[in-house]
Write a protein that holds these residues in place. Sequence first.
Motif, PDB file in Angstrom:
ATOM      1  N   ASN A  26      30.115  18.469  42.291  1.00  0.00           N
ATOM      2  CA  ASN A  26      29.249  17.580  41.522  1.00  0.00           C
ATOM      3  C   ASN A  26      28.004  18.298  40.986  1.00  0.00           C
ATOM      4  N   PHE A  27      28.216  19.484  40.427  1.00  0.00           N
ATOM      5  CA  PHE A  27      27.091  20.247  39.883  1.00  0.00           C
ATOM      6  C   PHE A  27      27.369  20.579  38.417  1.00  0.00           C
ATOM      7  N   ALA A  28      26.482  20.119  37.530  1.00  0.00           N
ATOM      8  CA  ALA A  28      26.600  20.385  36.084  1.00  0.00           C
ATOM      9  C   ALA A  28      28.001  20.016  35.597  1.00  0.00           C
ATOM     10  N   LEU A  29      28.762  20.971  35.053  1.00  0.00           N
ATOM     11  CA  LEU A  29      30.120  20.684  34.563  1.00  0.00           C
ATOM     12  C   LEU A  29      31.185  20.895  35.628  1.00  0.00           C
ATOM     13  N   ILE A  30      30.778  21.195  36.839  1.00  0.00           N
ATOM     14  CA  ILE A  30      31.742  21.455  37.912  1.00  0.00           C
ATOM     15  C   ILE A  30      31.915  20.206  38.759  1.00  0.00           C
ATOM     16  N   ASP A  31      33.179  19.741  38.817  1.00  0.00           N
ATOM     17  CA  ASP A  31      33.486  18.591  39.658  1.00  0.00           C
ATOM     18  C   ASP A  31      33.648  19.057  41.104  1.00  0.00           C
ATOM     19  N   LYS A  32      34.571  19.965  41.305  1.00  0.00           N
ATOM     20  CA  LYS A  32      34.776  20.530  42.643  1.00  0.00           C
ATOM     21  C   LYS A  32      35.347  21.927  42.473  1.00  0.00           C
ATOM     22  N   LEU A  33      34.742  22.883  43.161  1.00  0.00           N
ATOM     23  CA  LEU A  33      35.179  24.271  43.018  1.00  0.00           C
ATOM     24  C   LEU A  33      34.983  24.994  44.342  1.00  0.00           C
ATOM     25  N   GLY A  34      35.984  25.770  44.733  1.00  0.00           N
ATOM     26  CA  GLY A  34      35.857  26.618  45.922  1.00  0.00           C
ATOM     27  C   GLY A  34      36.498  27.956  45.634  1.00  0.00           C
ATOM     28  N   ILE A  35      35.798  29.034  45.938  1.00  0.00           N
ATOM     29  CA  ILE A  35      36.323  30.362  45.611  1.00  0.00           C
ATOM     30  C   ILE A  35      35.918  31.350  46.691  1.00  0.00           C
ATOM     31  N   ASP A  36      36.821  32.248  47.034  1.00  0.00           N
ATOM     32  CA  ASP A  36      36.530  33.330  47.978  1.00  0.00           C
ATOM     33  C   ASP A  36      36.281  34.614  47.192  1.00  0.00           C
ATOM     34  N   PHE A  37      35.411  35.457  47.714  1.00  0.00           N
ATOM     35  CA  PHE A  37      35.088  36.718  47.045  1.00  0.00           C
ATOM     36  C   PHE A  37      35.423  37.887  47.955  1.00  0.00           C
ATOM     37  N   SER A  38      35.680  39.029  47.336  1.00  0.00           N
ATOM     38  CA  SER A  38      36.004  40.237  48.099  1.00  0.00           C
ATOM     39  C   SER A  38      34.819  41.192  48.045  1.00  0.00           C
ATOM     40  N   ASP A  39      34.894  42.231  48.844  1.00  0.00           N
ATOM     41  CA  ASP A  39      33.872  43.262  48.754  1.00  0.00           C
ATOM     42  C   ASP A  39      34.158  44.137  47.541  1.00  0.00           C
ATOM     43  N   GLY A  40      33.363  45.183  47.341  1.00  0.00           N
ATOM     44  CA  GLY A  40      33.608  46.085  46.221  1.00  0.00           C
ATOM     45  C   GLY A  40      33.063  45.539  44.914  1.00  0.00           C
ATOM     46  N   PHE A  41      33.756  45.896  43.820  1.00  0.00           N
ATOM     47  CA  PHE A  41      33.295  45.604  42.468  1.00  0.00           C
ATOM     48  C   PHE A  41      34.097  44.442  41.885  1.00  0.00           C
ATOM     49  N   SER A  42      33.409  43.324  41.625  1.00  0.00           N
ATOM     50  CA  SER A  42      34.076  42.134  41.087  1.00  0.00           C
ATOM     51  C   SER A  42      33.566  41.837  39.684  1.00  0.00           C
TER      52      SER A  42
END
Length: 550
Positions: A9-25
């Motif tokens: 419920n933030f700005a244009l995002i209804d629901k979002l979940g994401i995992d990130f890795s180390d290194g260069f993304s």
Amino acid sequence: MLVSLSISNFALIDKLGIDFSDGFSIITGETGAGKSILLGALGLVLGKRADLTSLKNKEDKCVIEAHFQIENYNLQSFFESNDLDYENETIIRREILPSGKSRAFINDSPVNLQELQDLGVFLIDIHSQHQTQELSEELFQFQIIDSVANNLENINRYSTILSSYKKDKSNLDKLNSKLQSLLKEQDYNTFLLDELLSAKLKVHDQEELEQVYEQLNNVELIKENLVKSLAIANEEQFGILQNLKEIKIALQKTIAFSSNYQSLFDRVNSLTIEFNDIIDELSMNSESLVHDPESLELVNQKLQNIYNLQKKHQVNSVAELLEIQKDLDDKVVSVVDLEFEIKKLAAKIEETTLELDKLAIVIRNNRLKSVPVLSEKLIFILEQLGMLNVRFNMELKETEHYFVNGKDELQFLFSANKGSDFGLLKKVASGGELSRIMLAVKAILAQYSDLPTIIFDEIDTGVSGEIANKMATIMKEMSNNMQVFSITHLPQIAAKGKTHYKVFKSIQGDTTISELKLLTYEDRIVEIAEMLSGKDISDSALNHAKALLN
């Protein structure tokens, strides 16, 4: 490092979940797709202020939660000093309620925004496009030099002492101002105090002196009446004492007949004894009364002095005069105490000044040693980025002023071309040059800090081609020691990432929402090809994308 991010419920995002890795993304997406929304959500986690415009649905609360892996970054002391539970995987949650109120939590413990901001400094450096302008600011330039100079501990100590120094200086100014005010009244206060002290006042002086004065002023009248009283009492035939004696003799003859007569006899006998005492006292008082004009004048002078002091100070009693005397004494004494306090504080400030000067010299010497090292490192990186004739001239000027980070002023001069004069960065460097210099600075700072994560928001502005490729290589090298994100529009940079995320918009019913997804290898080929040739992807663009990825 940033392990995961969930947004609802933030700005244009209804629901979002994401995992990130180390290194260069890498994070890519069309303009307006929502990359800035991601940064905004992270900003809230790091303590930025929020309002109701952040809510997508105004009836529901907005929740942003970020997980950070922090076990290798020695942050236990921060958690202890802020009375927070330490966890290797620390969770920061921010909630914005429909009422407009905001709540924040670190590992489920409620915290204020300042605590979020303080912790955020140790977790993420978000480099936005406008931050490049900081290169032109002296304070930021000093931060670069001091990082290389390993001056952080010295500057923190200097800053603590400087804070105490400024506080003491402020107090000294107030005390001096108070002293000057008191000194203006000092002579008059001392005169008034001496005047009261010379009067040797006591609380009941006035009443006693007034009684003595009345007695001395009426000696003849008093003596006349005392003598008359004695005459009445002692007259040989009809005096009171003679009559009492006759009553006593008469009653003595009746005491054998009744106890009542004995009681009456005893009472008259007591009365006779008491009356004898009264006559003796009357006689003594009468003999002691002497007309004494000198004593009368002395008492009169003392009383007049008291009356004059009461009129002068507009009071009605000696007790009030004594209160004024005490107040004046306090004021006179306070000048002496104040002078002692000022002297003591001035001595402390002098000691603090010596300590600040010593630290400022250490800081300056470390800077002088680090300037050529920093210049060499910057030139080395910038030559890789196509700035082959770049030169820096960092001039440190010692001053007598105590700045927040020492006593130096700095001129951070720059020349991009052979034969051109040195100039201030903000005046002579182009946008593309500033972007490359900022990347070089961040790459160098990464070698001297334990910062877990850095996010570059389009640091590639104003560059392209091989230079973009070199910038990507530098960011990838940085990711060997830290987690690096790059939000970019350049395929050369996008291809260098270990992982690649795409931000995009989609239509769900009547609503536009932003989404973020992790791209597969095949997805990355398509995304980079589209970055190369646009929506109509050609075979050559696909081949070029594969070549870049390989």
